[in-house]
Design a protein around this motif. Structure first.
Motif: not given
Length: 245
Positions: A92-95, A97-98, A144-145, A149, A151
């Protein structure tokens, strides 16, 4: 002779579902795990099905020589690998980036390095056989948006790698493709499913949310292509999704 499929990232449930689907179709399956406990749990889960056609491997660290040694130890049923499926990491790329960007970059680099090692180890066998199919199943970037999950960075790296390798390996009758899966029902409850349908209407009117188990059969076209060469392609499953490479 029954075809053999090697599937990576066996710790991920989606890849286990792919393995079960092809086990039920009568294929020999080699499923690669990193975690012994997940391997044991999976074997327990399928003990009443076609588990005699299943071979599992466990390597916490992906090393080319170790993979090759493990392949050499396989019995004759599993020795000729016809299909390599690079199981989705569900990264999960969103996670990512956190966290620190440098940490995420290292994780993506590690995933790509593992893919490179599996390709080297298994295409060596396919080149000798002058036959084989390699498949990268991915989840569409934009999802992803919408909370899936996925990337985009890893996806696009896989697509680029697939296209480059396809140009080299078609000479040895090895097909390499990506299959991009669109939106799906990720075990949503009724309220969540309604919410997701509203979000996903940017793709199609009243989008159908199928379970992944109902979408996996689409991979048959790449596991046993109806024509000798389908290679270098990014094939999409779903309405209204598009490739950016």
């Amino acid at each position: 002779m029954t075809a053999t499929i090697f599937i990576t990232n066996g710790d991920v449930e989606w890849n286990q579902t792919i393995a079960i689907y092809y086990l039920n179709k009568g294929y020999n399956i080699i499923l690669h795990f990193r975690d012994t406990h997940r391997q044991i749990h999976f074997k327990e889960k399928i003990r009443n099905s076609n588990s005699e056609n299943l071979c599992t491997m466990v390597n916490k660290k992906i090393d080319e020589m170790v993979i090759k040694e493990n392949l050499e130890k396989l019995d004759d049923r599993f020795s000729n690998i016809n299909v390599l499926i690079h199981g989705n990491e569900m990264f999960d790329e969103k996670i990512g980036f956190l966290e620190r960007e440098s940490s995420m970059a290292l994780k993506i680099k590690k995933h790509l390095n593992d893919i490179f090692i599996f390709n080297k180890a298994i295409t060596t066998k396919m080149v000798k056989q002058k036959k084989g199919n390699i498949i990268y199943p991915i989840i569409y970037d934009v999802l992803n948006q919408a909370g899936y999950q996925s990337s985009p960075i890893l996806n696009n790296a896989k697509i680029s790698l697939m296209k480059s390798l396809s140009r080299e390996l078609t000479a040895f009758k090895i097909n390499i493709n990506v299959m991009t899966f669109g939106y799906y029902d990720n075990d949503f409850d009724r309220a969540k499913k309604k919410e997701m349908k509203n979000i996903l209407e940017i793709f199609s009117l009243k989008p159908q949310l199928l379970q992944l188990t109902n979408m996996i059969p689409a991979m048959d076209i790449l596991v046993e292509p109806p024509v000798p060469i389908i290679s270098g392609e990014n094939i999409h499953i779903g309405a209204g999704i598009e490739s950016h490479i």
